[in-house]
Design an enzyme around this catalytic site. Structure first.
Site, short mmCIF file in Angstrom:
data_model
loop_
_atom_site.label_atom_id
_atom_site.label_comp_id
_atom_site.label_asym_id
_atom_site.label_seq_id
_atom_site.Cartn_x
_atom_site.Cartn_y
_atom_site.Cartn_z
N CYS A 89 15.77 5.81 -4.05
CA CYS A 89 16.24 7.30 -4.37
C CYS A 89 17.74 7.57 -3.80
CB CYS A 89 15.66 8.15 -3.22
SG CYS A 89 15.80 9.94 -3.91
N GLY B 104 0.80 -1.42 -0.10
CA GLY B 104 -0.08 0.05 0.19
C GLY B 104 0.87 1.38 -0.11
N GLY B 105 1.98 1.24 -0.85
CA GLY B 105 3.05 2.45 -0.78
C GLY B 105 2.50 3.24 -2.05
N SER B 106 3.21 4.01 -2.65
CA SER B 106 2.81 4.90 -3.78
C SER B 106 2.37 3.96 -4.85
CB SER B 106 3.88 5.78 -4.09
OG SER B 106 5.12 5.12 -4.32
N ALA B 107 2.99 2.74 -5.34
CA ALA B 107 2.55 2.14 -6.29
C ALA B 107 1.11 1.49 -6.12
CB ALA B 107 3.48 0.99 -6.81
N CYS C 186 15.24 11.99 -10.12
CA CYS C 186 15.81 12.31 -8.79
C CYS C 186 15.95 14.15 -8.46
CB CYS C 186 17.04 11.64 -8.52
SG CYS C 186 17.87 11.85 -6.95
#
Ligand code: UQ1
Length: 456
Positions: A208, A54-57, A390
């Site tokens: 990152c 359930g992260g950004s993706a 980035c």
């Protein structure tokens, strides 16, 4: 979209509009799949699409799937044990004293659409031969299509002495790579007056890849403004700065690497290349030499650490993983190389590109489009080009907006207007103000396509 609705919608079994949470209707699972789906055990709960993570993706993909209009209540399920969803790109800003960490998180349960079945549990194992995922509770969840995007594990035990040093409020050791410790980084940096500051970047994959040095550039700038650091003659200034990286370069993309290494030299930062932090002993950093040279010990008065990272055990130990432990998907289609009804993206995937939230803006639509094509027996049209970005903070008020595709080829959104290798104020405001805003207001709702703007 002009796509034909799923069989579920056209079967006539449901004619009244569906309102989430008001019906006990459980649709029969008649999703046409290119992969024969063996029946799952009767105790299993079945969904058309199961998303792990359930992260950004995961959140973005769940909402883009819903927006396709092809799914009703609980057709889609999302599995994640977390209580909070974090905007992790913001943790560098927390370390730089620019944001409050509590403003960068939301309850995960509040971010999952009510039409999506939310399993707030850990995954125990994947059984793709049976189209099921087992939860730590022992329950099984069946799927027709599986999307795997649980991210990467930041391992605070990967460096001896790190866990203890970070937990000790008196120790000058911190990291922007964790919610619990990113504000300690801000305090340590703001309070630092004198001595040797050491910033590290480990060997191996990290999310990152620019963040380990972003926090250094912000710290340097703050100390410079306070008169504590003299870039043109650092040996005479109260503070000295070193960057110890497991990599042979400052950054993996030659264009940006050149610029960043120039900045490092201009600013008097010592570069310890192919030096990998393996232990912290009091105020001494133990650095292994990646090139085989003898171990180096360095005194520090302030240490910013980036722990080693790797795939979660439940991914690494599954048949979905490649030898490195990441979900083995096609670089273009994001479809699993062995299991056609399995998809992956983000930090847990094998995609040979830099792991960032910006990359998800390009990967999520490819997963969604190809998954939908696949279930309709159509060719997979969408091809991911490796886009990632980035936004590199090089000082307060300036960002170098590195954007590139596979093979480290620059692919710059504003490249026709300006050179993105030059740090700029406009990019700083994108990073600090616009991206966090568009993330929570559009991206995770499924309506933001990064460099392609608003869609759907
Ligand atoms: C982006 O869309 C995004 O998400 C909101 C980021 O934050 C995580 C980014 O860092 C970047 C670079 C993008 C890409 C968008 C543009 C306009 C370059």
């Amino acid at each position: 979209m002009s796509l034909r609705p799923f069989t579920l919608r056209t079967s006539g079994s449901r004619t009244t509009p569906f309102v989430a949470g008001t019906s006990t209707y459980r649709p029969s699972r008649s999703f046409a799949s290119v992969v024969a789906s063996p029946p799952v055990s009767s105790s299993a709960r079945n969904h058309k699409v199961v998303i792990v993570g359930g992260g950004s993706a995961g959140i973005t993909i769940s909402n883009q799937l819903l927006r396709s209009g092809r799914f009703v209540y609980e057709d889609i399920a999302l599995i994640d044990p977390a209580e909070w969803h974090h905007y992790q790109p913001g943790w560098t800003l927390v370390g730089g004293g620019l944001k409050n960490k509590t403003d960068l998180r939301k309850k995960l349960s509040a971010m999952v659409d009510p039409k999506v079945r939310f399993y707030n549990n850990k995954v125990q194992a994947f059984t793709p031969e049976q189209n099921t995922v087992s939860l730590a509770t022992g329950d099984k969840v069946g799927y027709e299509q599986l999307v795997v995007c649980p991210g990467i594990n930041v391992d605070f035990n990967s460096i001896r002495g790190l866990q203890e040093a970070i937990a000790d409020p008196e120790a000058p050791v911190s990291s922007i790579y964790g919610y619990d410790t990113c504000d300690k980084a801000a305090r340590n940096i703001a309070d630092f007056r004198k001595g040797q500051a050491l910033f590290t970047h480990p060997t191996g994959p990290v999310k990152c890849a620019g963040a380990p040095q972003k926090i250094m550039w912000l710290a340097l700038d703050g100390w410079k403004r306070a008169g504590l650091y003299k870039p043109d003659n650092p040996t005479t200034s109260p503070i000295q700065i070193s960057f110890a990286t497991g990599m042979p370069v400052m950054f993996g993309v030659p264009k940006y690497n050149r610029r960043l290494n120039e900045l490092r030299e201009q600013r008097g930062v010592e570069g310890l290349f192919q030096h990998d932090l393996v232990a912290i002993e009091g105020n001494t950093a133990v650095l292994a030499r990646v090139d085989g040279g003898e171990q180096v010990k360095r005194h520090f008065d302030l240490l910013h650490v980036v722990p080693k990272m790797g795939p979660h055990a439940f991914v690494k130990n599954s048949v979905l993983a490649n030898v490195a432990g990441f979900v083995d998907v096609d670089e273009g289609t994001l479809q699993h190389k062995k299991f056609q009804n399995v998809w992956a993206c983000g930090d847990a995937s094998s995609l040979p590109t830099s792991k960032t939230a910006a990359a998800i803006t390009a990967q999520a639509p490819v997963v969604v489009s190809n998954l939908l094509s696949s279930v309709r027996g159509k060719p997979l049209h969408e091809i991911y080009n490796g886009y990632t970005s980035c936004p590199l903070l090089t000082e307060y008020g300036k960002v170098m907006l590195a954007e590139f595709v596979y093979e480290g080829k620059p692919h710059e959104t504003f490249g026709k207007l300006v050179d993105q290798g030059t740090p700029r104020r406009a990019f700083y405001h994108l990073k600090k103000d616009f991206f966090p805003w568009v993330y929570f207001n559009s991206m995770v709702k499924g309506t933001w396509a990064g460099p392609k703007g608003w869609k759907w």
